[in-house]
Design an enzyme around this catalytic site. Structure first.
Site, PDB file in Angstrom:
ATOM      1  N   THR A 109       0.482  -1.393   0.136  1.00 26.04           N
ATOM      2  CA  THR A 109      -0.349  -0.139  -0.303  1.00 26.04           C
ATOM      3  C   THR A 109       0.787   1.825  -0.024  1.00 26.04           C
ATOM      4  O   THR A 109       1.950   0.990   0.447  1.00 26.04           O
ATOM      5  CB  THR A 109      -1.058  -0.100   1.407  1.00 26.04           C
ATOM      6  N   ASP A 110      -0.058   2.563  -0.704  1.00 21.87           N
ATOM      7  CA  ASP A 110       1.323   3.549  -0.756  1.00 21.87           C
ATOM      8  C   ASP A 110       0.979   4.679   1.303  1.00 21.87           C
ATOM      9  O   ASP A 110       1.719   5.137   1.751  1.00 21.87           O
ATOM     10  CB  ASP A 110      -0.077   4.955  -1.209  1.00 21.87           C
ATOM     11  N   GLU A 111      -0.159   3.567   1.988  1.00 19.12           N
ATOM     12  CA  GLU A 111       0.072   3.776   3.322  1.00 19.12           C
ATOM     13  C   GLU A 111       1.494   3.765   4.205  1.00 19.12           C
ATOM     14  O   GLU A 111       1.501   4.821   5.355  1.00 19.12           O
ATOM     15  CB  GLU A 111      -0.744   3.475   3.938  1.00 19.12           C
TER      16      GLU A 111
ATOM     17  N   TYR B  52      -2.093  -0.335  10.890  1.00 23.71           N
ATOM     18  CA  TYR B  52      -1.804  -1.210   9.983  1.00 23.71           C
ATOM     19  C   TYR B  52      -0.947  -0.806   8.387  1.00 23.71           C
ATOM     20  O   TYR B  52       0.015  -1.567   8.333  1.00 23.71           O
ATOM     21  CB  TYR B  52      -3.403  -1.065   9.021  1.00 23.71           C
TER      22      TYR B  52
ATOM     23  N   LYS C 264       2.189  -3.294   7.702  1.00 24.03           N
ATOM     24  CA  LYS C 264       2.553  -3.614   6.013  1.00 24.03           C
ATOM     25  C   LYS C 264       4.005  -3.300   5.392  1.00 24.03           C
ATOM     26  O   LYS C 264       4.266  -4.024   4.814  1.00 24.03           O
ATOM     27  CB  LYS C 264       1.136  -2.445   4.795  1.00 24.03           C
TER      28      LYS C 264
HETATM   29  P1  NAD Z   1     -10.095  -7.191   1.993  1.00 25.36           P
HETATM   30  O1  NAD Z   1      -9.252  -7.065   3.488  1.00 25.36           O
HETATM   31  O2  NAD Z   1     -11.140  -7.266   1.536  1.00 25.36           O
HETATM   32  O3  NAD Z   1      -9.489  -9.037   2.267  1.00 25.36           O
HETATM   33  C1  NAD Z   1      -8.232  -9.465   2.547  1.00 25.36           C
HETATM   34  C2  NAD Z   1      -8.052 -11.056   2.486  1.00 25.36           C
HETATM   35  O4  NAD Z   1      -7.601 -11.792   3.288  1.00 25.36           O
HETATM   36  C3  NAD Z   1      -9.747 -11.373   2.630  1.00 25.36           C
HETATM   37  O5  NAD Z   1     -10.329 -12.614   1.793  1.00 25.36           O
HETATM   38  C4  NAD Z   1      -9.411 -12.523   4.168  1.00 25.36           C
HETATM   39  O6  NAD Z   1     -10.203 -13.403   4.886  1.00 25.36           O
HETATM   40  C5  NAD Z   1      -8.233 -12.621   3.565  1.00 25.36           C
HETATM   41  N1  NAD Z   1      -7.255 -12.575   4.693  1.00 25.36           N
HETATM   42  C6  NAD Z   1      -7.068 -12.396   6.175  1.00 25.36           C
HETATM   43  N2  NAD Z   1      -6.466 -12.973   7.331  1.00 25.36           N
HETATM   44  C7  NAD Z   1      -5.868 -14.331   6.179  1.00 25.36           C
HETATM   45  C8  NAD Z   1      -4.740 -15.296   6.915  1.00 25.36           C
HETATM   46  N3  NAD Z   1      -4.120 -15.140   7.907  1.00 25.36           N
HETATM   47  N4  NAD Z   1      -4.838 -16.272   6.377  1.00 25.36           N
HETATM   48  C9  NAD Z   1      -5.231 -16.255   4.806  1.00 25.36           C
HETATM   49  N5  NAD Z   1      -6.583 -15.084   4.342  1.00 25.36           N
HETATM   50  C10 NAD Z   1      -6.666 -14.026   5.168  1.00 25.36           C
HETATM   51  O7  NAD Z   1      -8.302  -6.769   1.811  1.00 25.36           O
HETATM   52  P2  NAD Z   1      -7.897  -6.107   0.608  1.00 25.36           P
HETATM   53  O8  NAD Z   1      -8.931  -5.126   0.377  1.00 25.36           O
HETATM   54  O9  NAD Z   1      -8.192  -6.823  -0.744  1.00 25.36           O
HETATM   55  O10 NAD Z   1      -6.477  -5.532   0.108  1.00 25.36           O
HETATM   56  C11 NAD Z   1      -6.342  -6.551   0.158  1.00 25.36           C
HETATM   57  C12 NAD Z   1      -4.097  -6.557   0.173  1.00 25.36           C
HETATM   58  O11 NAD Z   1      -4.322  -5.146  -1.164  1.00 25.36           O
HETATM   59  C13 NAD Z   1      -3.853  -5.621   1.423  1.00 25.36           C
HETATM   60  O12 NAD Z   1      -2.438  -6.479   1.548  1.00 25.36           O
HETATM   61  C14 NAD Z   1      -4.099  -4.858   1.658  1.00 25.36           C
HETATM   62  O13 NAD Z   1      -2.828  -4.486   2.368  1.00 25.36           O
HETATM   63  C15 NAD Z   1      -3.956  -3.824   0.157  1.00 25.36           C
HETATM   64  N6  NAD Z   1      -4.154  -2.932  -0.564  1.00 25.36           N
HETATM   65  C16 NAD Z   1      -5.286  -2.283   0.178  1.00 25.36           C
HETATM   66  C17 NAD Z   1      -5.646  -1.539  -0.997  1.00 25.36           C
HETATM   67  C18 NAD Z   1      -7.654  -0.919  -0.493  1.00 25.36           C
HETATM   68  O14 NAD Z   1      -7.153  -0.053  -1.102  1.00 25.36           O
HETATM   69  N7  NAD Z   1      -7.978  -2.146  -0.295  1.00 25.36           N
HETATM   70  C19 NAD Z   1      -4.924  -0.486  -1.377  1.00 25.36           C
HETATM   71  C20 NAD Z   1      -3.373  -0.777  -1.172  1.00 25.36           C
HETATM   72  C21 NAD Z   1      -3.091  -2.164  -1.069  1.00 25.36           C
HETATM   73  P1  TYD Z   2     -10.418   3.674   4.409  1.00 25.26           P
HETATM   74  O1  TYD Z   2     -11.545   3.717   3.081  1.00 25.26           O
HETATM   75  O2  TYD Z   2     -10.971   3.196   5.668  1.00 25.26           O
HETATM   76  O3  TYD Z   2      -9.212   3.777   3.115  1.00 25.26           O
HETATM   77  P2  TYD Z   2      -8.304   4.265   4.564  1.00 25.26           P
HETATM   78  O4  TYD Z   2      -7.598   4.428   5.480  1.00 25.26           O
HETATM   79  O5  TYD Z   2      -7.034   2.593   4.058  1.00 25.26           O
HETATM   80  O6  TYD Z   2      -7.192   5.734   3.087  1.00 25.26           O
HETATM   81  O7  TYD Z   2     -11.112   6.152   4.374  1.00 25.26           O
HETATM   82  C1  TYD Z   2     -10.830   6.886   3.155  1.00 25.26           C
HETATM   83  C2  TYD Z   2     -10.771   7.955   4.223  1.00 25.26           C
HETATM   84  O8  TYD Z   2     -11.973   8.042   4.139  1.00 25.26           O
HETATM   85  C3  TYD Z   2     -10.049   8.058   4.833  1.00 25.26           C
HETATM   86  O9  TYD Z   2      -9.536   9.529   4.668  1.00 25.26           O
HETATM   87  C4  TYD Z   2     -10.828   8.388   6.091  1.00 25.26           C
HETATM   88  C5  TYD Z   2     -12.122   8.298   5.574  1.00 25.26           C
HETATM   89  N1  TYD Z   2     -13.474   7.872   6.114  1.00 25.26           N
HETATM   90  C6  TYD Z   2     -15.097   9.019   6.448  1.00 25.26           C
HETATM   91  O10 TYD Z   2     -14.309  10.109   6.450  1.00 25.26           O
HETATM   92  N2  TYD Z   2     -14.920   7.982   6.760  1.00 25.26           N
HETATM   93  C7  TYD Z   2     -16.131   7.156   7.032  1.00 25.26           C
HETATM   94  O11 TYD Z   2     -16.990   6.322   7.297  1.00 25.26           O
HETATM   95  C8  TYD Z   2     -14.246   5.764   6.492  1.00 25.26           C
HETATM   96  C9  TYD Z   2     -14.851   4.640   6.640  1.00 25.26           C
HETATM   97  C10 TYD Z   2     -13.549   6.575   6.312  1.00 25.26           C
END
Ligand code: NAD
Ligand code: TYD
Length: 357
Positions: A135-137, A161, A165
């Site tokens: 992630t970019d975070e 988080y 990561k």
């Molecule tokens: P998500 O929370 O939707 O899905 C996570 C999945 O991992 C779930 O299906 C869960 O059951 C599985 N999981 C959790 N713990 C596990 C374990 N111990 N063993 C096996 N499976 C397990 O997450 P997402 O949003 O799809 O993100 C996927 C990846 O991408 C993550 O690594 C996250 O850090 C990264 N990422 C997400 C975003 C975003 O905006 N969602 C952006 C950048 C990077």
């Molecule tokens: P989120 O979707 O949780 O992603 P991340 O924290 O990983 O960026 O949140 C996106 C942005 O929206 C973040 O700045 C927090 C804000 N946010 C709200 O303002 N209200 C909400 O209920 C949630 C879940 C997020």
């Protein structure tokens, strides 16, 4: 890339990636290893469940022995590692699981891959790959006017988080440097699109708005994220798997940075236009400013010159078009939405995170 182990494939991005791979790689075998936590659902993969190229295995990435057996059984040559605890707010209320899954889980996978590929030399080294999805975070937060993050920007994670990561990224890099594990890594900005669990901003706002519930905006709503449609993310990962250079990391971003409040208002406008239910219009009247997230990062912005220059990747979706198609997806999947709404873990989370805000 013949036998690909996807971890976390029942989650949001993982399930989109499995759909994408099965579509684009006819000869592939996908093994989806997922623990099915609150965030994972086989509903996300119903349409491919019977595809002979797809195998689902329920299990925990922290179980190194079990993962090792899977690598051997399916002669896995490629691991694409999505599994994680992924929600910042949950990491603030309960960080332990993030350390377990994101750090120990990644360590466990790396150990299994090291044993199978490097110690037992089960496959030619030039055919194997460990791809880590990050992630970019990990980069922290930008002040106004500061330049976008590049692959060289030092890590400065702010939430549990992001720190977990960042730690997993460092582990992956160290396995490449020390043991010669062939890896690639991508650090991506905020994703949105189909199958996203409605604890994240965009699907939460869509579902609350449809219900006429308050739309919670943290703090002043002027925080900035770099939004990317999940299909663009999938395409970028696939390209890195095909053409990325071993040992490299690539930033991925959406080339747009609206404030959170603008995102929420845009969703309201889309719903005003397309929702059949007039009761809650105009939806923007539902917006409620609530107590801010502790340590809330102010601004994210990814410099994507490396992936565009080296691999020719650019996002295909504009935010306007991507948001419209996402709202339409949630409107046209009422069964998926209602299954999640009935989950106790979902209701419990809404109480835990929003009642005292
Ligand atoms: P998500 O929370 O939707 O899905 C996570 C999945 O991992 C779930 O299906 C869960 O059951 C599985 N999981 C959790 N713990 C596990 C374990 N111990 N063993 C096996 N499976 C397990 O997450 P997402 O949003 O799809 O993100 C996927 C990846 O991408 C993550 O690594 C996250 O850090 C990264 N990422 C997400 C975003 C975003 O905006 N969602 C952006 C950048 C990077
Ligand atoms: P989120 O979707 O949780 O992603 P991340 O924290 O990983 O960026 O949140 C996106 C942005 O929206 C973040 O700045 C927090 C804000 N946010 C709200 O303002 N209200 C909400 O209920 C949630 C879940 C997020």
């Amino acid at each position: 890339m013949k036998h690909v182990l996807i971890t976390g494939g029942a989650g949001f991005i993982g399930s989109n990636f499995i759909h994408y791979l099965l579509r684009i790689e006819p000869g592939i075998h996908v093994i989806n290893l997922d623990a099915l936590t609150y965030a994972g659902s086989l509903e996300n993969l119903k349409d491919v469940a019977d595809d002979p190229r797809y195998t689902f295995v329920q299990g925990d990435i922290c179980d190194t022995e079990f993962v090792g057996e899977l690598l051997k059984k399916y002669e896995v040559d490629t691991v694409v590692h999505f599994a994680a605890e992924s929600h910042v707010d949950r990491s603030i209320l309960g960080p332990r699981q993030f350390i377990e899954t994101n750090i120990m889980g990644t360590f466990s996978l790396l150990e299994a891959a090291r044993k199978f590929w490097l110690q037992e030399k089960s496959l030619p080294l030039e055919n194997v790959r460990f791809h880590h999805v990050s992630t970019d975070e990990v980069f922290g937060s930008l002040a106004p006017g500061e330049p976008a993050w590049t692959e060289e920007t030092p890590y400065a994670p702010n939430s549990p988080y992001a720190a977990s990561k960042a730690s997993s990224d460092h582990l992956v890099r160290s396995y490449g440097h020390t043991y010669g594990l062939p890896f690639t890594m991508t650090n991506c900005s905020n994703n949105y699109g189909p199958y996203q669990f409605p604890e994240k901003l965009i699907p939460l706002i869509i579902l609350n708005a449809l219900d006429g519930k308050p739309l919670p905006v943290y703090g002043d709503g002027q925080q900035i994220r770099d939004w990317l449609h999940v299909e663009d993310h999938c395409e970028a990962i696939h390209l890195v798997l095909k053409k990325g250079s071993i040992g490299s990391t690539y930033n991925i971003g959406g080339e747009n940075q609206p404030a959170n409040l603008t995102i929420v208002e845009t969703i309201c406008e889309i719903l005003d236009e397309i929702s059949a239910n007039d009761n809650h219009k105009p939806h923007k009247n539902l917006i409620e400013f609530v107590k801010d997230r502790p340590g809330h990062d102010r601004r994210y912005d990814m410099d994507t010159h490396k992936i565009s220059g080296e691999l020719g990747w650019r996002p295909r979706h504009t935010l306007t078009e991507g948001l419209l198609n996402t709202v339409n997806w949630y409107l046209s999947h009422p069964e998926w939405v209602s299954a999640i709404r009935q989950k106790q873990e979902y209701k419990g989370w809404l109480d835990a995170n929003y009642k005292s805000r």
